[in-house]
Every structure is written in C-alpha cells, then in structure tokens.
Design a protein around this motif. Structure first.
Motif, PDB file in Angstrom:
ATOM      1  N   ARG A 200      20.837 -22.796  12.906  1.00 15.15           N
ATOM      2  CA  ARG A 200      19.651 -22.132  12.362  1.00 15.15           C
ATOM      3  C   ARG A 200      20.077 -21.304  11.156  1.00 15.15           C
ATOM      4  NH1 ARG A 200      21.138 -18.928  16.828  1.00 15.15           N
ATOM      5  NH2 ARG A 200      21.443 -16.711  16.316  1.00 15.15           N
ATOM      6  N   ILE A 201      19.104 -20.816  10.425  1.00 15.73           N
ATOM      7  CA  ILE A 201      19.351 -19.992   9.252  1.00 15.73           C
ATOM      8  C   ILE A 201      18.816 -18.596   9.527  1.00 15.73           C
ATOM      9  CG2 ILE A 201      18.901 -19.661   6.795  1.00 15.73           C
ATOM     10  CD1 ILE A 201      18.379 -22.732   6.681  1.00 15.73           C
ATOM     11  N   ASP A 202      19.691 -17.600   9.489  1.00 16.41           N
ATOM     12  CA  ASP A 202      19.278 -16.209   9.587  1.00 16.41           C
ATOM     13  C   ASP A 202      19.355 -15.580   8.201  1.00 16.41           C
ATOM     14  OD1 ASP A 202      18.938 -16.279  12.400  1.00 16.41           O
ATOM     15  OD2 ASP A 202      21.109 -16.064  12.657  1.00 16.41           O
TER      16      ASP A 202
ATOM     17  N   ILE B  33      22.923 -16.528   6.732  1.00 20.55           N
ATOM     18  CA  ILE B  33      23.850 -16.811   7.829  1.00 20.55           C
ATOM     19  C   ILE B  33      23.430 -18.135   8.453  1.00 20.55           C
ATOM     20  CG2 ILE B  33      24.809 -16.012  10.016  1.00 20.55           C
ATOM     21  CD1 ILE B  33      24.049 -13.162   9.169  1.00 20.55           C
ATOM     22  N   VAL B  34      24.334 -19.102   8.441  1.00 20.79           N
ATOM     23  CA  VAL B  34      24.057 -20.432   8.988  1.00 20.79           C
ATOM     24  C   VAL B  34      24.942 -20.644  10.196  1.00 20.79           C
ATOM     25  CG1 VAL B  34      23.992 -22.914   8.511  1.00 20.79           C
ATOM     26  CG2 VAL B  34      23.513 -21.269   6.669  1.00 20.79           C
ATOM     27  N   GLY B  35      24.339 -20.975  11.336  1.00 21.30           N
ATOM     28  CA  GLY B  35      25.131 -21.213  12.534  1.00 21.30           C
ATOM     29  C   GLY B  35      24.272 -21.308  13.767  1.00 21.30           C
ATOM     30  N   ASP B  36      24.922 -21.160  14.932  1.00 17.15           N
ATOM     31  CA  ASP B  36      24.216 -21.157  16.209  1.00 17.15           C
ATOM     32  C   ASP B  36      24.570 -19.859  16.935  1.00 17.15           C
ATOM     33  OD1 ASP B  36      26.816 -21.603  17.099  1.00 17.15           O
ATOM     34  OD2 ASP B  36      26.462 -23.689  17.670  1.00 17.15           O
ATOM     35  N   ASP B  37      24.485 -19.858  18.239  1.00 17.39           N
ATOM     36  CA  ASP B  37      24.780 -18.631  18.977  1.00 17.39           C
ATOM     37  C   ASP B  37      26.274 -18.357  19.113  1.00 17.39           C
ATOM     38  OD1 ASP B  37      22.115 -18.130  19.319  1.00 17.39           O
ATOM     39  OD2 ASP B  37      22.003 -18.917  21.369  1.00 17.39           O
TER      40      ASP B  37
ATOM     41  N   GLU C 245      28.933 -19.660  16.522  1.00 17.84           N
ATOM     42  CA  GLU C 245      29.686 -19.579  15.280  1.00 17.84           C
ATOM     43  C   GLU C 245      28.735 -19.604  14.092  1.00 17.84           C
ATOM     44  OE1 GLU C 245      32.267 -22.943  15.050  1.00 17.84           O
ATOM     45  OE2 GLU C 245      30.635 -24.374  14.759  1.00 17.84           O
ATOM     46  N   ALA C 246      29.234 -19.145  12.949  1.00 14.86           N
ATOM     47  CA  ALA C 246      28.397 -19.081  11.761  1.00 14.86           C
ATOM     48  C   ALA C 246      29.257 -19.004  10.513  1.00 14.86           C
ATOM     49  CB  ALA C 246      27.474 -17.861  11.822  1.00 14.86           C
ATOM     50  N   ILE C 247      28.619 -19.249   9.368  1.00 18.03           N
ATOM     51  CA  ILE C 247      29.200 -18.902   8.079  1.00 18.03           C
ATOM     52  C   ILE C 247      28.231 -17.949   7.383  1.00 18.03           C
ATOM     53  CG2 ILE C 247      30.435 -21.088   7.845  1.00 18.03           C
ATOM     54  CD1 ILE C 247      28.379 -21.855   5.680  1.00 18.03           C
ATOM     55  N   VAL C 248      28.759 -17.108   6.533  1.00 19.62           N
ATOM     56  CA  VAL C 248      27.955 -16.207   5.712  1.00 19.62           C
ATOM     57  C   VAL C 248      28.002 -16.690   4.275  1.00 19.62           C
ATOM     58  CG1 VAL C 248      27.904 -13.895   4.671  1.00 19.62           C
ATOM     59  CG2 VAL C 248      28.096 -14.151   7.152  1.00 19.62           C
ATOM     60  N   ILE C 249      26.843 -16.799   3.659  1.00 19.72           N
ATOM     61  CA  ILE C 249      26.748 -17.160   2.252  1.00 19.72           C
ATOM     62  C   ILE C 249      26.396 -15.892   1.476  1.00 19.72           C
ATOM     63  CG2 ILE C 249      25.545 -18.560   0.532  1.00 19.72           C
ATOM     64  CD1 ILE C 249      24.968 -20.570   2.834  1.00 19.72           C
ATOM     65  N   ASP C 250      27.347 -15.403   0.697  1.00 14.98           N
ATOM     66  CA  ASP C 250      27.228 -14.213  -0.161  1.00 14.98           C
ATOM     67  C   ASP C 250      27.195 -12.916   0.646  1.00 14.98           C
ATOM     68  OD1 ASP C 250      27.391 -15.703  -2.442  1.00 14.98           O
ATOM     69  OD2 ASP C 250      25.244 -15.708  -2.847  1.00 14.98           O
ATOM     70  N   ALA C 251      28.363 -12.325   0.797  1.00 10.14           N
ATOM     71  CA  ALA C 251      28.501 -11.056   1.524  1.00 10.14           C
ATOM     72  C   ALA C 251      28.224  -9.909   0.563  1.00 10.14           C
ATOM     73  CB  ALA C 251      29.902 -10.933   2.117  1.00 10.14           C
ATOM     74  N   ALA C 252      26.960  -9.520   0.501  1.00  5.12           N
ATOM     75  CA  ALA C 252      26.502  -8.565  -0.501  1.00  5.12           C
ATOM     76  C   ALA C 252      26.336  -7.169   0.084  1.00  5.12           C
ATOM     77  CB  ALA C 252      25.167  -9.037  -1.083  1.00  5.12           C
ATOM     78  N   HIS C 253      26.995  -6.206  -0.529  1.00  6.40           N
ATOM     79  CA  HIS C 253      26.721  -4.772  -0.399  1.00  6.40           C
ATOM     80  C   HIS C 253      27.104  -4.100   0.921  1.00  6.40           C
ATOM     81  CE1 HIS C 253      24.653  -5.361  -4.140  1.00  6.40           C
ATOM     82  NE2 HIS C 253      23.645  -6.009  -3.603  1.00  6.40           N
ATOM     83  N   ASP C 254      26.815  -4.717   2.067  1.00  8.09           N
ATOM     84  CA  ASP C 254      26.852  -3.979   3.330  1.00  8.09           C
ATOM     85  C   ASP C 254      27.537  -4.799   4.422  1.00  8.09           C
ATOM     86  OD1 ASP C 254      26.335  -2.501   5.646  1.00  8.09           O
ATOM     87  OD2 ASP C 254      24.328  -1.921   5.000  1.00  8.09           O
ATOM     88  N   ALA C 255      28.859  -4.680   4.503  1.00  9.47           N
ATOM     89  CA  ALA C 255      29.610  -5.476   5.480  1.00  9.47           C
ATOM     90  C   ALA C 255      29.192  -5.158   6.903  1.00  9.47           C
ATOM     91  CB  ALA C 255      31.111  -5.239   5.301  1.00  9.47           C
ATOM     92  N   ALA C 256      28.920  -3.892   7.193  1.00  4.99           N
ATOM     93  CA  ALA C 256      28.549  -3.513   8.559  1.00  4.99           C
ATOM     94  C   ALA C 256      27.232  -4.155   8.978  1.00  4.99           C
ATOM     95  CB  ALA C 256      28.465  -1.995   8.669  1.00  4.99           C
TER      96      ALA C 256
ATOM     97  N   ALA D 216      14.005 -27.036   0.832  1.00 12.26           N
ATOM     98  CA  ALA D 216      13.804 -25.597   0.636  1.00 12.26           C
ATOM     99  C   ALA D 216      14.931 -25.031  -0.213  1.00 12.26           C
ATOM    100  CB  ALA D 216      13.748 -24.882   1.979  1.00 12.26           C
ATOM    101  N   VAL D 217      14.569 -24.197  -1.189  1.00  7.49           N
ATOM    102  CA  VAL D 217      15.534 -23.531  -2.057  1.00  7.49           C
ATOM    103  C   VAL D 217      15.635 -22.082  -1.607  1.00  7.49           C
ATOM    104  CG1 VAL D 217      16.052 -22.823  -4.425  1.00  7.49           C
ATOM    105  CG2 VAL D 217      14.994 -25.064  -3.984  1.00  7.49           C
ATOM    106  N   ARG D 218      16.781 -21.734  -1.036  1.00  2.00           N
ATOM    107  CA  ARG D 218      17.010 -20.369  -0.559  1.00  2.00           C
ATOM    108  C   ARG D 218      17.939 -19.690  -1.556  1.00  2.00           C
ATOM    109  NH1 ARG D 218      14.777 -20.394   4.721  1.00  2.00           N
ATOM    110  NH2 ARG D 218      14.604 -22.526   5.527  1.00  2.00           N
ATOM    111  N   THR D 219      17.426 -18.658  -2.185  1.00  2.00           N
ATOM    112  CA  THR D 219      18.012 -18.101  -3.392  1.00  2.00           C
ATOM    113  C   THR D 219      18.828 -16.843  -3.122  1.00  2.00           C
ATOM    114  OG1 THR D 219      15.990 -16.833  -3.770  1.00  2.00           O
ATOM    115  CG2 THR D 219      16.098 -19.020  -4.754  1.00  2.00           C
ATOM    116  N   GLY D 220      19.535 -16.392  -4.143  1.00  2.00           N
ATOM    117  CA  GLY D 220      20.347 -15.193  -4.015  1.00  2.00           C
ATOM    118  C   GLY D 220      19.555 -13.900  -4.073  1.00  2.00           C
TER     119      GLY D 220
END
Length: 209
Positions: free
Chosen positions: A4-6, A29-33, A35-46, A183-187
């Motif tokens: 899924r896409i979060d 965030i693309v993944g399941d319950d 594992e996941a990958i993060v696309i663009d870790a912007a501003h707030d790691a926490a 679908a185009v999911r933008t920055g």
C-alpha cells in the motif's frame, strides 16, 4: 498482504542559490505491515519513523538531492539502519547539504526495487536536477515523480543544476508514455494522472513553464 502507499506531509525550508523558502513536502511510504521503503525523507526523521510503525525500512530513496528532499535522510538512516539511495549525478547537490555523509548506494535508470512484493522501476528524469529520478510502480498504478512533474506542469528549472529543455524531454519520453490512468504522486502538492497532464505538454513548452 499487498503493498500500500502511505502519505506523510512534512514542513521545512528549501534553500538554493542564496534563497530560502518555506515548503511542505510529500513523503511517500510504500510497503505492507512488515516492510517498506521511504521515498524522499524530508524535514522530520522522527515523524517518518513514527509513520513506519515499526516496519523494517528497506531503503530511503531520494528522487533528487535538493535539501528539502534529503535533509532528514541521514537521521532516518541512523535510526533504522536503512541505506540511502541516490542517483550519482546528484552528488554535487547532496554534498551541499551533507558534506560529511555520503549516500549508501546508487540509483540507475532501469533499476528495480522490490518491497512487499511490489516492483518499482527507476526512471532517470533529469531536468529539475541532474540526477532526478521517478519511480514507476505498475502494480500500484502509480509513478512517484519527485519534483519532475506536478499537477499542471513540470518542476522548476530556474535555478542551479536545472534545465528546462531537459525536463521537457524527460517528461515527454519517460513519463507521458506511461498509461494515462497512472496516478502521479508528486514531491509537493496534490496528485494528478498522466492522462490529465499529457495534453498540456505543448502549452508548457510555449510558455517555458
């Protein structure tokens, strides 16, 4: 479980060429319950780590190396152990923000990243930045475009390391060839679709968007 896409929005500043602007960034965030990958870790790691909810982070993927898309990447990598991946053509930009911390791996055109049974293909789409990439996930009917393509036009090209004819070529040749219902999911900002943007290409060129 299917991937899924979060979506998370984080806020901070974008700085380049002596200017600084307040911005809101989309973090995908693309993944399941599990594992996941993060696309663009912007501003707030926490905040990004909290949104992962304990899932194993497989990679932190940078669509490009403008500071607002990578400023939280090292802290997120340290917290999760995930590698940071960047196209090497964007290393000069990366080093402006993180001179003492190199990415952990490279992104190359045609490379496939797999998470939760879903494949994302790296598309090198220079123009907004030399090493800009998009990530196409046909199984999710989605392309993550960073700052290459937005609702209503291409990303900005008026600053260092950018070029308008190059971004137009990237969009025409690499993105508008995708299915129209993608679908185009933008920055930044709202999503759109390839079909909604494709008819506007000639207008963008005429006005040098």
């Amino acid at each position: 479980m299917a991937a899924r896409i979060d979506h998370l929005v984080t806020s901070g500043t974008f700085a380049l060429d002596g200017g600084e602007w307040d911005v809101d960034n989309n973090v995908w965030i693309v993944g399941d319950d599990t594992e996941a990958i993060v696309i663009d870790a912007a501003h707030d790691a926490a905040a990004i780590e909290a949104a992962l909810g304990g899932r194993t982070l497989r990679a932190i993927v940078c669509t490009h190396a403008h500071n607002d898309h990578i400023d939280a990447a090292p802290a997120l990598a340290e917290a999760t152990g995930a590698p940071i991946l960047l196209h090497p053509d964007d290393l000069p930009l990366w080093q402006r923000t993180h001179p003492d911390r190199a990415p952990d791996g490279t992104l190359t055109d045609g490379q496939e990243l797999t998470v939760a049974g879903t494949t994302l293909t790296v598309l090198h789409t220079p123009g907004h930045a030399p090493g800009a990439v998009c990530l196409y996930a046909p199984g999710l009917g989605t392309v993550f475009t960073g700052d290459t393509l937005f609702q209503g036009g291409p990303g900005a090209t008026g600053r260092s390391f950018s070029d308008f004819p190059t971004i137009i070529d990237s969009i025409r040749d690499r993105l508008l060839t995708l299915p129209g219902d993608t679908a185009v999911r933008t920055g930044h900002g709202d999503p759109t679709t390839i079909g909604a943007e494709a008819p506007q290409l000639d207008d963008w060129i005429k006005r040098g968007h």
